[in-house]
Design an enzyme around this catalytic site. Structure first.
Site, PDB file in Angstrom:
ATOM      1  N   SER A 147      -0.120  11.580  82.067  1.00 20.98           N
ATOM      2  CA  SER A 147      -0.202  12.799  81.228  1.00 20.98           C
ATOM      3  C   SER A 147      -0.266  13.910  81.710  1.00 20.98           C
ATOM      4  O   SER A 147      -0.457  14.014  83.168  1.00 20.98           O
ATOM      5  CB  SER A 147      -1.734  12.512  80.609  1.00 20.98           C
ATOM      6  OG  SER A 147      -2.272  13.530  79.767  1.00 20.98           O
ATOM      7  N   TYR A 160     -11.232  11.042  81.514  1.00 24.02           N
ATOM      8  CA  TYR A 160      -9.902  10.776  81.229  1.00 24.02           C
ATOM      9  C   TYR A 160      -9.032  11.501  82.344  1.00 24.02           C
ATOM     10  O   TYR A 160      -7.788  10.877  82.698  1.00 24.02           O
ATOM     11  CB  TYR A 160      -9.391  11.490  79.887  1.00 24.02           C
ATOM     12  CG  TYR A 160      -8.001  11.198  79.481  1.00 24.02           C
ATOM     13  CD1 TYR A 160      -7.649   9.970  78.755  1.00 24.02           C
ATOM     14  CD2 TYR A 160      -6.938  12.275  79.264  1.00 24.02           C
ATOM     15  CE1 TYR A 160      -6.273   9.715  78.358  1.00 24.02           C
ATOM     16  CE2 TYR A 160      -5.731  12.241  79.058  1.00 24.02           C
ATOM     17  CZ  TYR A 160      -5.493  10.980  78.387  1.00 24.02           C
ATOM     18  OH  TYR A 160      -3.974  10.835  77.889  1.00 24.02           O
TER      19      TYR A 160
HETATM   20  P1  NAI Z   1      -2.272   5.016  70.870  1.00 26.30           P
HETATM   21  O1  NAI Z   1      -3.818   5.268  70.594  1.00 26.30           O
HETATM   22  O2  NAI Z   1      -1.396   4.831  69.769  1.00 26.30           O
HETATM   23  O3  NAI Z   1      -1.941   4.086  72.096  1.00 26.30           O
HETATM   24  C1  NAI Z   1      -2.880   3.539  73.002  1.00 26.30           C
HETATM   25  C2  NAI Z   1      -2.560   2.078  72.925  1.00 26.30           C
HETATM   26  O4  NAI Z   1      -3.495   1.425  73.853  1.00 26.30           O
HETATM   27  C3  NAI Z   1      -2.859   1.386  71.545  1.00 26.30           C
HETATM   28  O5  NAI Z   1      -1.997   0.484  71.099  1.00 26.30           O
HETATM   29  C4  NAI Z   1      -4.336   0.717  71.763  1.00 26.30           C
HETATM   30  O6  NAI Z   1      -4.492  -0.745  71.155  1.00 26.30           O
HETATM   31  C5  NAI Z   1      -4.036   0.212  73.518  1.00 26.30           C
HETATM   32  N1  NAI Z   1      -5.281  -0.173  74.103  1.00 26.30           N
HETATM   33  C6  NAI Z   1      -6.518   0.304  73.976  1.00 26.30           C
HETATM   34  N2  NAI Z   1      -7.272  -0.223  74.778  1.00 26.30           N
HETATM   35  C7  NAI Z   1      -6.591  -1.380  75.357  1.00 26.30           C
HETATM   36  C8  NAI Z   1      -7.089  -2.433  76.222  1.00 26.30           C
HETATM   37  N3  NAI Z   1      -8.195  -2.750  76.869  1.00 26.30           N
HETATM   38  N4  NAI Z   1      -5.945  -3.509  76.422  1.00 26.30           N
HETATM   39  C9  NAI Z   1      -4.682  -3.340  75.827  1.00 26.30           C
HETATM   40  N5  NAI Z   1      -4.182  -2.298  75.214  1.00 26.30           N
HETATM   41  C10 NAI Z   1      -5.229  -1.303  74.801  1.00 26.30           C
HETATM   42  O7  NAI Z   1      -1.665   6.480  71.341  1.00 26.30           O
HETATM   43  P2  NAI Z   1      -0.701   6.784  72.524  1.00 26.30           P
HETATM   44  O8  NAI Z   1      -0.484   8.272  72.435  1.00 26.30           O
HETATM   45  O9  NAI Z   1       0.728   5.941  72.247  1.00 26.30           O
HETATM   46  O10 NAI Z   1      -1.195   6.634  74.017  1.00 26.30           O
HETATM   47  C11 NAI Z   1      -0.291   5.904  74.982  1.00 26.30           C
HETATM   48  C12 NAI Z   1      -0.348   6.406  76.249  1.00 26.30           C
HETATM   49  O11 NAI Z   1      -0.168   7.875  76.253  1.00 26.30           O
HETATM   50  C13 NAI Z   1      -2.028   6.294  76.601  1.00 26.30           C
HETATM   51  O12 NAI Z   1      -2.134   6.049  78.045  1.00 26.30           O
HETATM   52  C14 NAI Z   1      -2.388   8.080  76.645  1.00 26.30           C
HETATM   53  O13 NAI Z   1      -3.289   8.429  77.594  1.00 26.30           O
HETATM   54  C15 NAI Z   1      -0.833   8.563  76.929  1.00 26.30           C
HETATM   55  N6  NAI Z   1      -0.648   9.873  76.380  1.00 26.30           N
HETATM   56  C16 NAI Z   1      -0.798  10.333  75.365  1.00 26.30           C
HETATM   57  C17 NAI Z   1      -0.342  11.459  74.781  1.00 26.30           C
HETATM   58  C18 NAI Z   1      -0.319  12.114  73.560  1.00 26.30           C
HETATM   59  O14 NAI Z   1      -0.392  13.374  73.428  1.00 26.30           O
HETATM   60  N7  NAI Z   1      -0.262  11.179  72.497  1.00 26.30           N
HETATM   61  C19 NAI Z   1      -0.041  12.524  75.894  1.00 26.30           C
HETATM   62  C20 NAI Z   1      -0.209  12.454  77.382  1.00 26.30           C
HETATM   63  C21 NAI Z   1      -0.396  10.740  77.640  1.00 26.30           C
HETATM   64  C1  BGC Z   2      -3.994  13.454  75.363  1.00 21.49           C
HETATM   65  C2  BGC Z   2      -3.760  13.953  74.168  1.00 21.49           C
HETATM   66  C3  BGC Z   2      -3.350  15.571  74.345  1.00 21.49           C
HETATM   67  C4  BGC Z   2      -2.502  15.805  75.334  1.00 21.49           C
HETATM   68  C5  BGC Z   2      -2.329  17.096  75.596  1.00 21.49           C
HETATM   69  C6  BGC Z   2      -2.843  13.585  76.406  1.00 21.49           C
HETATM   70  O1  BGC Z   2      -3.117  13.188  77.726  1.00 21.49           O
HETATM   71  O2  BGC Z   2      -3.891  11.828  75.344  1.00 21.49           O
HETATM   72  O3  BGC Z   2      -4.798  13.755  73.248  1.00 21.49           O
HETATM   73  O4  BGC Z   2      -3.038  16.050  73.012  1.00 21.49           O
HETATM   74  O5  BGC Z   2      -2.681  15.086  76.442  1.00 21.49           O
HETATM   75  O6  BGC Z   2      -3.320  17.646  75.944  1.00 21.49           O
END
Ligand code: NAI
Ligand code: BGC
Length: 259
Positions: A147, A160
Site C-alpha cells: 500500500s 495497518y
Molecule cells: P477487499 O476487501 O475486497 O479484499 C480483501 C480480501 O482479503 C477479501 O477477499 C477478504 O475476504 C480477504 N481476506 C480477509 N481476511 C482473510 C484471511 N484471514 N484469509 C484469507 N483471505 C482473507 O479489498 P481490496 O482493496 O481488494 O484489498 C486487497 C489488498 O489490497 C489488501 O491487502 C489491501 O490492504 C490492499 N490495498 C488496497 C487498497 C485500496 O484502496 N483498495 C490500497 C492499497 C492497498
Molecule cells: C487502503 C485504502 C486507502 C488507500 C489510500 C489503502 O492501503 O486500503 O482504504 O483508500 O490505502 O489511503
C-alpha cells in the site's frame, strides 16, 4: 487468451474473490496461468469466479484458507499442488484488512488480527511457496500487495501501516535470500482503489472528493490497474526486477498538498 505470458504457470491469489484479488485472478488467468482463488467465508463468489474462468477456457480452482492459520495455509498449498499438478510458482499475497482505531483505543485483538492477516499471512504463504520451489529447484515470483501506507503514515491505522511497512522490509529481505534460487519478490503499492475495502469512501461523495483532491491523476484507481502491474512484475519482462516496490497510486505519494 489475449496474452499467454503466464502460460504454464501455477498462480495462487490470496483473498482472490473480491476487489484487487479478483482482478488479479482474472488477469493472470487471461494471461494463461492456472489460478487458485483463495478465499475465506462463503464459497459462492470464489466458486463463481473459478467457473467463469473455466467458461472462458482457463483453469481455476477455489480453495478456502485463513492466511493467518499455518495449518490451513499448508493444507491449501498441498491441495493446490495436487490439483494443478505441481508447486505454485506465482504467488500474490493480496488478502488484507483494515479498521480504524486511534492507538489509545485499539484493542490488542484488533492489532493482532491486522498483523496476522496482513503480515503473518504473506510470511506463511511465501514460506510454503519458496519451500516447494526450492525443493523442486524451480524459479518463481512472489508479488505482495502492499500500500502507499508502507510509506505514508495514516492516522487511526497504526496497525495497518505497521503491517504494510513490515511487508516492505519482508519483501526486500526475502528477495535478497531467494534471488540466488531464481525466485523474485516484489511489492505493488496501490493508492486508493475502487474495491470493497473502500466502500464507506465510495459511498460518501464529500470524502471521496477530498481523497481525489490528494491524487494528482484526480481519481480513484481501478482494480484492473493494479492487476496489470502484478502481471507485469510476475512476467519475464520484469526478469531483472526484484526486492522493490512499484507504486500504482495516481501520484498520491507525490504529496500534492506539499506546496
Ligand atoms: P477487499 O476487501 O475486497 O479484499 C480483501 C480480501 O482479503 C477479501 O477477499 C477478504 O475476504 C480477504 N481476506 C480477509 N481476511 C482473510 C484471511 N484471514 N484469509 C484469507 N483471505 C482473507 O479489498 P481490496 O482493496 O481488494 O484489498 C486487497 C489488498 O489490497 C489488501 O491487502 C489491501 O490492504 C490492499 N490495498 C488496497 C487498497 C485500496 O484502496 N483498495 C490500497 C492499497 C492497498
Ligand atoms: C487502503 C485504502 C486507502 C488507500 C489510500 C489503502 O492501503 O486500503 O482504504 O483508500 O490505502 O489511503
Amino acid at each position: 487468451m489475449s496474452d499467454p505470458r503466464h502460460h504454464g504457470r501455477r498462480a495462487l491469489v490470496t483473498g482472490g474473490s473480491t476487489g484487487i484479488g479478483k482482478a488479479a485472478v482474472q488477469r493472470l488467468a487471461a494471461d494463461g496461468a492456472a489460478v487458485v482463488v483463495n478465499y475465506i467465508g462463503p464459497s459462492g463468489p470464489a466458486d463463481q469466479l473459478a467457473s467463469e474462468i473455466a467458461d472462458h477456457g482457463g483453469t481455476a480452482v477455489a480453495l478456502e484458507a485463513d492466511v493467518s492459520n499455518e495449518q490451513q495455509v499448508q493444507q491449501m498449498f498441498a491441495q493446490a499442488a495436487d490439483q494443478l499438478g505441481g508447486p505454485i510458482d506465482l504467488l500474490v499475497n493480496n488478502a488484507g484488512v483494515e479498521h480504524p482505531y486511534e492507538l489509545v483505543d485499539m484493542p490488542l485483538e484488533e492489532w493482532n488480527r491486522v498483523i496476522s492477516i496482513n503480515l503473518t499471512g504473506p510470511y506463511l504463504c511465501s514460506r510454503e511457496t519458496a519451500r516447494a520451489l526450492r525443493q523442486a529447484n524451480k524459479p518463481g515470483t512472489i508479488v505482495n500487495v502492499s500500500s502507499v501506507h508502507e510509506h505514508i503514515p495514516w492516522r487511526m491505522f497504526s496497525h495497518y501501516c505497521a503491517s504494510k511497512g513490515g511487508m516492505k522490509m519482508f519483501t526486500e529481505t526475502i528477495a535478497y535470500e531467494l534471488a540466488p534460487h531464481g525466485i523474485r519478490v516484489l511489492s505493488v503499492a496501490p493508492g486508493a482503489i475502487l474495491t470493497p475495502i473502500n466502500q464507506n469512501l465510495i459511498d460518501d461523495p464529500k470524502q471521496r472528493a477530498a481523497v481525489e483532491s490528494e491524487i494528482p491523476i484526480g481519481r480513484l484507481g481501478q482494480p484492473e490497474e493494479i492487476a496489470s502491474a502484478i502481471s507485469w512484475l510476475a512476467s519475464g519482462e520484469a526478469a531483472y526486477v526484484t526486492g522493490t516496490t512499484l507504486f500504482v497510486d495516481g501520484g498520491m505519494t507525490l504529496y500534492p498538498k506539499f506546496v
